[in-house]
Design a protein around this motif. Structure first.
Motif, PDB file in Angstrom:
ATOM      1  N   ALA A   1     -18.279  19.894  19.978  1.00  0.00           N
ATOM      2  CA  ALA A   1     -19.192  20.770  20.738  1.00  0.00           C
ATOM      3  C   ALA A   1     -19.761  20.332  22.117  1.00  0.00           C
ATOM      4  CB  ALA A   1     -20.419  21.303  20.042  1.00  0.00           C
ATOM      5  N   ASP A   2     -19.763  18.887  21.905  1.00  0.00           N
ATOM      6  CA  ASP A   2     -20.138  18.109  23.086  1.00  0.00           C
ATOM      7  C   ASP A   2     -19.220  17.307  24.066  1.00  0.00           C
ATOM      8  OD1 ASP A   2     -19.412  16.142  21.229  1.00  0.00           O
ATOM      9  OD2 ASP A   2     -21.172  15.190  21.001  1.00  0.00           O
ATOM     10  N   ARG A   3     -17.899  17.791  23.655  1.00  0.00           N
ATOM     11  CA  ARG A   3     -16.720  17.527  24.310  1.00  0.00           C
ATOM     12  C   ARG A   3     -16.564  15.757  24.370  1.00  0.00           C
ATOM     13  NH1 ARG A   3     -15.556  21.596  29.190  1.00  0.00           N
ATOM     14  NH2 ARG A   3     -14.117  19.885  29.675  1.00  0.00           N
ATOM     15  N   LYS A   4     -17.171  15.011  23.434  1.00  0.00           N
ATOM     16  CA  LYS A   4     -17.033  13.642  23.717  1.00  0.00           C
ATOM     17  C   LYS A   4     -15.637  13.137  23.304  1.00  0.00           C
ATOM     18  CE  LYS A   4     -22.027  12.510  23.001  1.00  0.00           C
ATOM     19  NZ  LYS A   4     -22.834  11.704  21.995  1.00  0.00           N
ATOM     20  N   LEU A   5     -15.128  13.790  22.823  1.00  0.00           N
ATOM     21  CA  LEU A   5     -13.726  13.415  22.072  1.00  0.00           C
ATOM     22  C   LEU A   5     -12.653  14.194  23.052  1.00  0.00           C
ATOM     23  CD1 LEU A   5     -14.071  13.790  18.361  1.00  0.00           C
ATOM     24  CD2 LEU A   5     -14.203  11.830  19.527  1.00  0.00           C
ATOM     25  N   ILE A   6     -11.503  13.562  23.351  1.00  0.00           N
ATOM     26  CA  ILE A   6     -10.375  14.107  24.237  1.00  0.00           C
ATOM     27  C   ILE A   6      -9.131  14.065  23.569  1.00  0.00           C
ATOM     28  CG2 ILE A   6     -11.516  13.431  26.338  1.00  0.00           C
ATOM     29  CD1 ILE A   6      -9.710  11.006  26.419  1.00  0.00           C
ATOM     30  N   PRO A   7      -8.192  15.159  23.463  1.00  0.00           N
ATOM     31  CA  PRO A   7      -7.186  15.145  22.920  1.00  0.00           C
ATOM     32  C   PRO A   7      -6.370  14.145  23.363  1.00  0.00           C
ATOM     33  CG  PRO A   7      -7.649  17.349  23.707  1.00  0.00           C
ATOM     34  CD  PRO A   7      -8.718  16.460  24.226  1.00  0.00           C
ATOM     35  N   GLY A   8      -5.399  13.461  22.480  1.00  0.00           N
ATOM     36  CA  GLY A   8      -4.583  12.247  22.605  1.00  0.00           C
ATOM     37  C   GLY A   8      -5.164  11.188  22.306  1.00  0.00           C
ATOM     38  N   ALA A   9      -6.374  10.943  21.823  1.00  0.00           N
ATOM     39  CA  ALA A   9      -6.983   9.604  21.781  1.00  0.00           C
ATOM     40  C   ALA A   9      -6.522   9.145  20.253  1.00  0.00           C
ATOM     41  CB  ALA A   9      -8.688   9.895  21.637  1.00  0.00           C
ATOM     42  N   PHE A  10      -6.508   7.781  20.322  1.00  0.00           N
ATOM     43  CA  PHE A  10      -6.174   7.142  18.847  1.00  0.00           C
ATOM     44  C   PHE A  10      -7.393   6.979  18.098  1.00  0.00           C
ATOM     45  CE2 PHE A  10      -6.197   3.216  16.253  1.00  0.00           C
ATOM     46  CZ  PHE A  10      -5.049   3.435  15.831  1.00  0.00           C
ATOM     47  N   ALA A  11      -7.229   7.207  16.790  1.00  0.00           N
ATOM     48  CA  ALA A  11      -8.424   7.286  15.798  1.00  0.00           C
ATOM     49  C   ALA A  11      -7.897   6.283  14.703  1.00  0.00           C
ATOM     50  CB  ALA A  11      -8.532   8.820  15.307  1.00  0.00           C
ATOM     51  N   ASN A  12      -9.045   5.660  14.025  1.00  0.00           N
ATOM     52  CA  ASN A  12      -8.948   5.049  12.844  1.00  0.00           C
ATOM     53  C   ASN A  12      -9.521   5.792  11.726  1.00  0.00           C
ATOM     54  OD1 ASN A  12      -7.696   2.469  13.671  1.00  0.00           O
ATOM     55  ND2 ASN A  12      -9.956   1.913  14.741  1.00  0.00           N
ATOM     56  N   VAL A  13      -8.669   6.539  10.821  1.00  0.00           N
ATOM     57  CA  VAL A  13      -9.161   7.165   9.857  1.00  0.00           C
ATOM     58  C   VAL A  13      -9.161   6.835   8.442  1.00  0.00           C
ATOM     59  CG1 VAL A  13      -8.644   9.536   8.791  1.00  0.00           C
ATOM     60  CG2 VAL A  13      -7.612   8.905  11.004  1.00  0.00           C
TER      61      VAL A  13
ATOM     62  N   LEU B   1       6.063  25.026  36.191  1.00  0.00           N
ATOM     63  CA  LEU B   1       4.747  24.521  35.344  1.00  0.00           C
ATOM     64  C   LEU B   1       3.833  24.873  36.530  1.00  0.00           C
ATOM     65  CD1 LEU B   1       3.162  23.542  33.102  1.00  0.00           C
ATOM     66  CD2 LEU B   1       3.683  21.541  33.948  1.00  0.00           C
ATOM     67  N   ILE B   2       2.911  26.059  35.931  1.00  0.00           N
ATOM     68  CA  ILE B   2       1.627  26.103  36.771  1.00  0.00           C
ATOM     69  C   ILE B   2       0.447  25.136  36.359  1.00  0.00           C
ATOM     70  CG2 ILE B   2      -0.139  27.884  37.443  1.00  0.00           C
ATOM     71  CD1 ILE B   2       2.046  29.921  37.240  1.00  0.00           C
ATOM     72  N   THR B   3       0.024  25.285  35.269  1.00  0.00           N
ATOM     73  CA  THR B   3      -1.087  24.243  34.817  1.00  0.00           C
ATOM     74  C   THR B   3      -0.873  24.392  33.227  1.00  0.00           C
ATOM     75  OG1 THR B   3      -3.414  24.166  34.977  1.00  0.00           O
ATOM     76  CG2 THR B   3      -2.423  26.322  34.346  1.00  0.00           C
ATOM     77  N   THR B   4      -1.898  23.683  32.388  1.00  0.00           N
ATOM     78  CA  THR B   4      -2.090  23.590  31.150  1.00  0.00           C
ATOM     79  C   THR B   4      -3.553  24.220  30.861  1.00  0.00           C
ATOM     80  OG1 THR B   4      -2.872  21.685  31.096  1.00  0.00           O
ATOM     81  CG2 THR B   4      -0.682  21.860  30.930  1.00  0.00           C
ATOM     82  N   ILE B   5      -3.398  24.705  29.277  1.00  0.00           N
ATOM     83  CA  ILE B   5      -4.651  25.312  28.875  1.00  0.00           C
ATOM     84  C   ILE B   5      -4.998  24.590  27.349  1.00  0.00           C
ATOM     85  CG2 ILE B   5      -6.354  27.182  28.117  1.00  0.00           C
ATOM     86  CD1 ILE B   5      -4.395  28.987  29.906  1.00  0.00           C
ATOM     87  N   GLN B   6      -6.156  23.958  27.297  1.00  0.00           N
ATOM     88  CA  GLN B   6      -6.335  23.171  26.015  1.00  0.00           C
ATOM     89  C   GLN B   6      -7.737  23.870  25.410  1.00  0.00           C
ATOM     90  OE1 GLN B   6      -6.444  19.197  27.012  1.00  0.00           O
ATOM     91  NE2 GLN B   6      -4.306  18.810  26.512  1.00  0.00           N
ATOM     92  N   GLN B   7      -7.750  24.155  24.195  1.00  0.00           N
ATOM     93  CA  GLN B   7      -8.799  24.306  23.550  1.00  0.00           C
ATOM     94  C   GLN B   7      -9.408  23.117  22.852  1.00  0.00           C
ATOM     95  OE1 GLN B   7      -9.300  26.841  19.583  1.00  0.00           O
ATOM     96  NE2 GLN B   7      -9.434  28.429  20.938  1.00  0.00           N
ATOM     97  N   VAL B   8     -10.353  22.503  23.138  1.00  0.00           N
ATOM     98  CA  VAL B   8     -10.973  21.227  22.609  1.00  0.00           C
ATOM     99  C   VAL B   8     -12.074  21.407  21.752  1.00  0.00           C
ATOM    100  CG1 VAL B   8     -10.086  20.189  24.868  1.00  0.00           C
ATOM    101  CG2 VAL B   8     -12.389  21.222  24.852  1.00  0.00           C
ATOM    102  N   ASN B   9     -12.447  22.510  21.327  1.00  0.00           N
ATOM    103  CA  ASN B   9     -13.627  22.571  20.516  1.00  0.00           C
ATOM    104  C   ASN B   9     -13.231  23.869  19.557  1.00  0.00           C
ATOM    105  OD1 ASN B   9     -15.939  22.167  18.839  1.00  0.00           O
ATOM    106  ND2 ASN B   9     -17.010  23.837  20.186  1.00  0.00           N
ATOM    107  N   PRO B  10     -12.951  23.267  18.275  1.00  0.00           N
ATOM    108  CA  PRO B  10     -12.621  21.970  17.582  1.00  0.00           C
ATOM    109  C   PRO B  10     -11.315  21.325  17.935  1.00  0.00           C
ATOM    110  CG  PRO B  10     -12.097  23.679  15.989  1.00  0.00           C
ATOM    111  CD  PRO B  10     -12.544  24.595  17.283  1.00  0.00           C
ATOM    112  N   LEU B  11     -11.396  20.052  17.438  1.00  0.00           N
ATOM    113  CA  LEU B  11      -9.978  19.376  17.621  1.00  0.00           C
ATOM    114  C   LEU B  11      -9.254  19.009  16.331  1.00  0.00           C
ATOM    115  CD1 LEU B  11     -10.930  16.509  20.296  1.00  0.00           C
ATOM    116  CD2 LEU B  11      -9.728  18.524  20.774  1.00  0.00           C
ATOM    117  N   LYS B  12      -7.968  18.645  16.445  1.00  0.00           N
ATOM    118  CA  LYS B  12      -7.326  18.663  15.246  1.00  0.00           C
ATOM    119  C   LYS B  12      -6.790  17.210  15.389  1.00  0.00           C
ATOM    120  CE  LYS B  12      -3.978  21.394  16.527  1.00  0.00           C
ATOM    121  NZ  LYS B  12      -2.657  22.282  16.355  1.00  0.00           N
ATOM    122  N   LEU B  13      -6.988  16.541  14.029  1.00  0.00           N
ATOM    123  CA  LEU B  13      -6.703  15.118  13.691  1.00  0.00           C
ATOM    124  C   LEU B  13      -5.399  14.886  12.854  1.00  0.00           C
ATOM    125  CD1 LEU B  13      -7.260  12.118  13.908  1.00  0.00           C
ATOM    126  CD2 LEU B  13      -9.255  12.519  12.230  1.00  0.00           C
ATOM    127  N   ASP B  14      -4.581  14.391  13.299  1.00  0.00           N
ATOM    128  CA  ASP B  14      -3.320  14.533  12.599  1.00  0.00           C
ATOM    129  C   ASP B  14      -3.169  12.790  12.114  1.00  0.00           C
ATOM    130  OD1 ASP B  14      -2.939  16.991  12.965  1.00  0.00           O
ATOM    131  OD2 ASP B  14      -0.818  16.802  13.801  1.00  0.00           O
TER     132      ASP B  14
END
Length: 368
Positions: free
Chosen positions: A273-285, A205-218
């Motif tokens: 767009a402002d990258r205030k949200l991060i992948p893996g965070a918990f959300a109340n929907v 494993l060399i590294t990881t790449i993430q596209q954070v804008n937009p994010l998906k909410l499951d």
């Protein structure tokens, strides 16, 4: 000697009073008369109690009104990167260059890691030299072929050799691309796990790449809400790191329900767009299932549960009418009535366990 005939009647006799036969007769007659009077008085009270009519119950009531109601379902969701990969090399080799900085933005096509490729480049240069020689030979054979100076077979062999060399060069260039690890999409690169000079394999494993804008909410929803939620519907949610309520839109629905939880996973797309949200965070929907501008809501305590259905005590002409109702959405202290009540009905709110059909009720207070 005392004789208790009825409540409030007591006769006291002395032993000497019953020795005389005449007095005994008089006393016995008096006792009979008193007993008859007491019995008549008791019967008169019972008749008065029965003939007084049913007892009037004093209770508070609620006048049914139509009001707007939004049906909102709350769920727990997880924020995910819109695109995410783990970077592994396609072939084994030695790292000669690392061209990225951890945690920075990258563009599609950027060269991230270079593996050793000098031997393949040398092979390609050799093939290019051979191809140039065959191209020169083919030019000479073109002139000879026109005057029948060579056979057609010799000319075709030269053409075939050029095509074979071209194929070898293409294979070498493909190997060169496999030794170059490039970004497949725009995103943010993660932490690197290797250094220059390291020997890596296809499992490194060399590294990881993430596209954070937009994010998906499951998030999951019960299967009965499948028809109430559609692609494009808005979704509101909150996260622990921010106080604001954020918004997204549903982009996809899982086509099947989970056999264990009986829920359907839904996915929304969230701008970041402002990258205030991060992948893996918990959300109340919060999902709005529908809006009824003429919903009938009554206090939950007005519902009378039975073994088969639910009833509500409605006051009509001063008497109780037990009406069967169908309930809908429940709030903290109210419940929606879908069938059985109309705006303007007066529903009894207190003393409902003492109510009976056609019982008279006096309303002491109308609740708001």
């Amino acid at each position: 000697m005392n004789y208790n005939l009825s409540p409030g009647f007591t006769i006291r006799l002395h032993r000497r009073a019953i020795t005389d036969p005449l007095r005994r007769v008089l006393v016995s007659g008096g006792l009979c008369c008193l007993a008859l009077l007491a019995g008549c008085k008791g019967k008169g009270k019972e008749k008065e109690g029965k003939g007084g009519g049913p007892k009037v119950l004093q209770a508070e009531a609620v006048v049914v009104k139509a009001a707007p109601l939004s049906s909102v379902y709350q769920s727990s969701g997880t924020l995910l990167a819109n695109e995410e990969i783990s970077v592994y090399p396609e072939v084994s080799g030695r790292i000669t260059a690392i061209n990225f900085k951890e945690g920075t933005n990258i563009k599609k096509g950027d060269l991230l890691v270079q593996l050793f490729d000098s031997d393949i480049r040398a092979q390609i240069r050799k093939l290019n030299a051979q191809r140039e020689l065959q191209i020169i030979t083919k030019g000479r054979q073109d002139e000879l072929l026109q005057i029948n100076g060579i056979s057609r077979q010799e000319y075709d062999n030269t053409v075939t050799q050029i095509a074979a060399i071209d194929a070898d060069i293409a294979a070498g260039e493909a190997q060169l691309r496999r030794l170059q690890i490039r970004a497949p999409f725009d995103g943010v690169i993660g932490l690197r796990n290797v250094s220059v000079g390291a020997i890596v394999s296809m499992t490194t494993l060399i590294t990881t790449i993430q596209q954070v804008n937009p994010l998906k909410l499951d998030f999951p929803v019960p299967e009965q809400y499948n028809g109430a939620i559609r692609t494009g519907d808005p979704v509101h949610f909150t996260v622990a790191a921010l106080r604001d309520t954020l918004k997204g839109n549903i982009t996809a629905l899982q086509p099947l329900a989970d056999a264990t939880t009986r829920t359907i996973t839904m996915r929304a797309l969230v701008p970041n767009a402002d990258r205030k949200l991060i992948p893996g965070a918990f959300a109340n929907v919060f999902i709005t299932l529908g809006r009824n501008n003429n919903a009938i809501m009554i206090p939950s305590q007005c519902i009378i549960p039975t073994t088969r259905d639910k009833k509500v005590a409605v006051l009509r002409n001063g008497k109780v009418d037990l009406v069967t109702v169908t309930t809908g959405m429940r709030l903290v202290a109210e419940v929606e009535i879908q069938h059985g009540l109309q705006p303007g009905d007066t529903v009894i709110a207190t003393g409902i366990m003492q109510l009976k059909k056609d019982m008279e009720v006096k309303v002491t207070k109308i609740r708001e």
